[in-house]
Design an enzyme around this catalytic site. Sequence first.
Site, mmCIF file in Angstrom:
data_model
loop_
_atom_site.group_PDB
_atom_site.id
_atom_site.type_symbol
_atom_site.label_atom_id
_atom_site.label_comp_id
_atom_site.label_asym_id
_atom_site.label_seq_id
_atom_site.Cartn_x
_atom_site.Cartn_y
_atom_site.Cartn_z
ATOM 1 N N ARG A 279 -4.472 3.955 3.148
ATOM 2 C CA ARG A 279 -3.359 3.376 2.394
ATOM 3 C C ARG A 279 -2.071 3.368 3.206
ATOM 4 N NH1 ARG A 279 -4.360 2.514 -2.941
ATOM 5 N NH2 ARG A 279 -2.186 1.943 -3.122
ATOM 6 N N MET B 188 0.843 -1.198 0.000
ATOM 7 C CA MET B 188 0.000 0.000 0.000
ATOM 8 C C MET B 188 0.883 1.254 0.000
ATOM 9 S SD MET B 188 -3.167 -0.827 -0.224
ATOM 10 C CE MET B 188 -4.504 -0.032 0.605
ATOM 11 N N CYS B 189 0.672 2.161 0.896
ATOM 12 C CA CYS B 189 1.258 3.503 0.945
ATOM 13 C C CYS B 189 0.477 4.432 0.015
ATOM 14 C CB CYS B 189 2.734 3.577 0.567
ATOM 15 S SG CYS B 189 3.831 2.767 1.725
ATOM 16 N N GLY B 190 0.435 5.685 0.387
ATOM 17 C CA GLY B 190 -0.263 6.664 -0.435
ATOM 18 C C GLY B 190 0.626 7.855 -0.719
#
Lengths: 295, 229
Positions: free
Chosen positions: A32, A1-3
């Site tokens: 995220r 994920m990560c945003g």
Amino acid sequence: MCGIAGLFLKDRNLEPDLGGMLEAMTATLCSRGPDSAGFAIYGAGTPGFSKITLRVDVDNAEAVASFIAALGIPAQCIARDTHLVVTVPTTDVAWLRATLTEQLPGVTVVSEGQRLELYKEVGYPTDVAKRFGIGTMSGTHGISHTRMATESAVTTDGAHPFTTGADQCLVHNGSISNHSSLRRELRQDGIEIRTQNDSEVAAGYLTRAMRDGKTLGQALEASLSDLDGFYTFVVGTESGFGVLRDPIACKPAVMAETERYVAFASEYKSLTRLPGIAAARVWEPKPATVYFWER
Amino acid sequence: MRLFDLADLPVRDLNQLLHNLTPETNDTRWRIVNPEGEHNIAVGVDANINIEIDGHAGYFCGGMNKLARISISGNAGQGVGENMMSGAIHVQGDASQSAGATGRGGLLVIEGNASARCGISMKGIDIVVKGEVGHLSAFMGQSGRLVVFGDAGEALGDSLYEAHLYVRGNVASLGADCVEKELRDEHRAELHTLLEQAGEAGKVDVSSFRRYGSARALYNFHVDNAGAY
């Protein structure tokens, strides 16, 4: 994920709202990346002066500011939660950094540059933004990141954005497989890498390429053959803003452009917060293609 | 006409209402406003209804759809129509990656471009893309048809089984075991039907497409390859 969210303003009238717009975009990316958040803001700068963003113990911020004031150089300090932005003549930067390292070992230099200020902390992204007052900041461009940790621990040092050179920063969504060997190589070439984080290695890679004469666009182009893994990068320099996805393009990315701004986000949701988005050109950046805007 | 405003109520409420519909329902027309890129809009619908989504949808819009005809006035995020069983989804704008992934039936029409992995592992769905498709489209496609008006990215039809691929533009490269095949009358007839369903009957010359399919050298065990096991 990560945003990731990124915003590059073309219309100067929007500059006072940069922080507010970036904060609103980032708020949609909490799911995220709930572990930590970071914001790089390219604000006002004065030729001949540099801003150093320091991370300090929040109870110690005043003491650090007093210590710097007593050093006998023209310095201006602004405290924001755990971070202290110190503006000093560029000629004094190296000396100040050395002095701080030697005399205040608890203080970490987060970034340095004529215009870049960098704030990052462990915590829920909306809380982190509030603590630093991101919403009130003005600037020409900015990048934010919400992290779901995969390759290394949840620490403030492991939070994005990463910077390894003056006015340069990078955020990353993905995972780089050859970061260990690259880290070794970069350190031998004199690039300081502080963490075990793969994204910091990517930032260091770009810094070295630009130190050796490449433009940001060329450095990103070269990374396609030297970095092994999957990634979406958003990078900032004093005057520019760039985006690159790896050739497989696993990680999501969407962009929007109007006459007033260029915006990047991991999800379209983040872009809905921007003015005039209904009429914007919205597209998905192509894999292995460098997108770059410069003022 | 039932109106549902996603600015007022969450997508879970919407999907629950749609799941509660019975075959006898009179609520056969739905309009969903303010989608704002929300994920999972109208997922798992199993009802013979029309749904209009007014704006841009997030991930997996219309996923697992059965029977419903869903129209999206803007762009669709990742995985639009994922594992669709039947019915139709019409995207007026662009679709992000993995459009129609693993779809088993129904029709997905994309007026704009679809990005990477369009129709990945398709298992019977028909997909018509009026723009371009990105790399690795129809990867491991088992059955169904993918029709592309524009160009196709790298590695089209990699490790393909029996899906039929038709492309009018340039193909950047073919994936492993995907080859160009002769376009015969039966394929022209197949294309004609698909174009009619996608609202393009008579507008596009079926002979302007090229046909790609599996060379069938990869997925069948061949005794000459015994040494590799």
